[in-house]
Design a protein around this motif. Structure first.
Motif, PDB file in Angstrom:
ATOM      1  N   ASP A 113     -22.919  21.955  12.017  1.00 26.13           N
ATOM      2  CA  ASP A 113     -23.814  20.860  11.662  1.00 26.13           C
ATOM      3  C   ASP A 113     -23.580  20.507  10.191  1.00 26.13           C
ATOM      4  OD1 ASP A 113     -26.020  19.218  10.963  1.00 26.13           O
ATOM      5  OD2 ASP A 113     -27.321  20.206  12.420  1.00 26.13           O
ATOM      6  N   ILE A 114     -23.136  19.285   9.935  1.00 26.34           N
ATOM      7  CA  ILE A 114     -22.783  18.870   8.575  1.00 26.34           C
ATOM      8  C   ILE A 114     -23.971  18.912   7.623  1.00 26.34           C
ATOM      9  CG2 ILE A 114     -23.212  16.400   8.942  1.00 26.34           C
ATOM     10  CD1 ILE A 114     -20.727  15.827   7.220  1.00 26.34           C
ATOM     11  N   ARG A 115     -25.182  18.851   8.150  1.00 23.85           N
ATOM     12  CA  ARG A 115     -26.368  18.745   7.290  1.00 23.85           C
ATOM     13  C   ARG A 115     -26.734  20.049   6.602  1.00 23.85           C
ATOM     14  NH1 ARG A 115     -30.451  16.680  11.748  1.00 23.85           N
ATOM     15  NH2 ARG A 115     -29.415  18.449  12.780  1.00 23.85           N
ATOM     16  N   THR A 141     -20.604  18.080  12.984  1.00 23.38           N
ATOM     17  CA  THR A 141     -21.391  17.243  13.877  1.00 23.38           C
ATOM     18  C   THR A 141     -22.576  16.597  13.173  1.00 23.38           C
ATOM     19  OG1 THR A 141     -22.754  19.108  14.607  1.00 23.38           O
ATOM     20  CG2 THR A 141     -20.734  18.677  15.845  1.00 23.38           C
ATOM     21  N   LYS A 142     -23.138  15.585  13.844  1.00 22.30           N
ATOM     22  CA  LYS A 142     -24.353  14.896  13.411  1.00 22.30           C
ATOM     23  C   LYS A 142     -24.172  14.177  12.071  1.00 22.30           C
ATOM     24  CE  LYS A 142     -26.933  18.227  16.142  1.00 22.30           C
ATOM     25  NZ  LYS A 142     -28.125  19.032  16.349  1.00 22.30           N
ATOM     26  N   ALA A 143     -22.934  13.682  11.857  1.00 22.29           N
ATOM     27  CA  ALA A 143     -22.631  12.985  10.611  1.00 22.29           C
ATOM     28  C   ALA A 143     -23.456  11.714  10.453  1.00 22.29           C
ATOM     29  CB  ALA A 143     -21.139  12.656  10.548  1.00 22.29           C
ATOM     30  N   ASP A 144     -23.901  11.134  11.573  1.00 21.07           N
ATOM     31  CA  ASP A 144     -24.701   9.910  11.498  1.00 21.07           C
ATOM     32  C   ASP A 144     -26.055  10.140  10.844  1.00 21.07           C
ATOM     33  OD1 ASP A 144     -26.744  10.161  14.176  1.00 21.07           O
ATOM     34  OD2 ASP A 144     -24.875  11.276  14.272  1.00 21.07           O
ATOM     35  N   LYS A 145     -26.462  11.394  10.724  1.00 20.96           N
ATOM     36  CA  LYS A 145     -27.755  11.714  10.105  1.00 20.96           C
ATOM     37  C   LYS A 145     -27.693  11.663   8.578  1.00 20.96           C
ATOM     38  CE  LYS A 145     -29.336  12.719  14.222  1.00 20.96           C
ATOM     39  NZ  LYS A 145     -30.232  11.786  14.946  1.00 20.96           N
ATOM     40  N   GLN A 151     -22.484  12.688   3.027  1.00 20.56           N
ATOM     41  CA  GLN A 151     -21.354  13.309   3.719  1.00 20.56           C
ATOM     42  C   GLN A 151     -20.313  13.815   2.726  1.00 20.56           C
ATOM     43  OE1 GLN A 151     -19.551  11.258   7.060  1.00 20.56           O
ATOM     44  NE2 GLN A 151     -21.468  10.212   7.553  1.00 20.56           N
ATOM     45  N   GLN A 152     -20.009  12.994   1.720  1.00 24.48           N
ATOM     46  CA  GLN A 152     -19.029  13.394   0.718  1.00 24.48           C
ATOM     47  C   GLN A 152     -19.496  14.610  -0.065  1.00 24.48           C
ATOM     48  OE1 GLN A 152     -15.883  12.244   0.455  1.00 24.48           O
ATOM     49  NE2 GLN A 152     -16.422  11.063   2.286  1.00 24.48           N
TER      50      GLN A 152
END
Length: 201
Positions: A113-115, A141-145, A151-152
């Protein structure tokens, strides 16, 4: 390689039931509720081929999906605290059996999870993949969040959090971000080539 022709084959709950490899395998690994089923459905252009559950820890089997000359393998999620001790042992035995069978693993797609920073279980799995010299990439995953800036920031922080410089691919099952990149990797690996690339940097 035609992912549209991939179909569910069978699920197995114990190491003794696992079939031998029949061609190259693309393996999906990650903690419970990281979005493996959603990602598989997005990759394959289906809505419900891989069952998506709102309950963490629901997937407890190794699920095989057969393509033309290759398989996609969905491993059971790890890190779900509410599993009983006997269930945790069954999971560990199942994973040990899978990876020690001499399978023809072309690529492991490790989901995080990217978050959030990687969990201890995530780092243990990545250390195992490195020690076993298995080719792998990390799908975040879940980059749209997150916004692009967020993200960077996470992409910049993750090499230190992971303790290694590994290929990182932000993905979203909602927007499709990163999906084509994963498809191209799978296409490379499943193509009939004598030498397959290792995508670790």
């Amino acid at each position: 390689m035609n992912l549209a022709k991939v179909n569910y084959e069978k699920s197995f709950g114990t190491a003794a039931q696992l079939p031998p490899s029949e061609g190259v395998e693309i393996v999906f690994s990650g903690r419970s509720n990281v979005g493996k089923s959603s990602l598989l459905n997005k990759l394959l252009g289906r809505k419900n081929l891989a069952r998506v559950s709102s309950m963490p820890g629901k997937t407890t089997t190794v699920n095989f999906y057969r393509g033309e000359g290759f398989r996609l393998v969905d491993l059971p999620g790890y890190g779900y605290a509410k599993r009983s001790r006997s269930e945790q042992k069954r999971w560990a035995d199942l994973m040990e059996g899978f990876f020690q069978m001499g399978r023809e693993i072309g690529l492991v797609i490790q989901l995080i999870d990217i978050r959030h920073p990687p969990t201890a279980d995530d780092r243990t799995m990545i250390d195992f993949l490195i020690d076993a010299e298995l080719p792998f990439v990390i799908a975040l995953t879940k980059a749209d969040k997150l916004s692009r800036r967020q993200q960077q920031e996470r992409l910049a922080a993750l090499p230190d959090e992971l303790g290694a410089d590994i290929t990182l691919i932000p993905v979203s099952s909602e927007t499709g971000q990163g999906i084509e990149t994963l498809r191209q990797l799978i296409d490379e690996i499943t193509a009939d080539e004598p030498d397959q690339p290792d995508h670790r940097r």
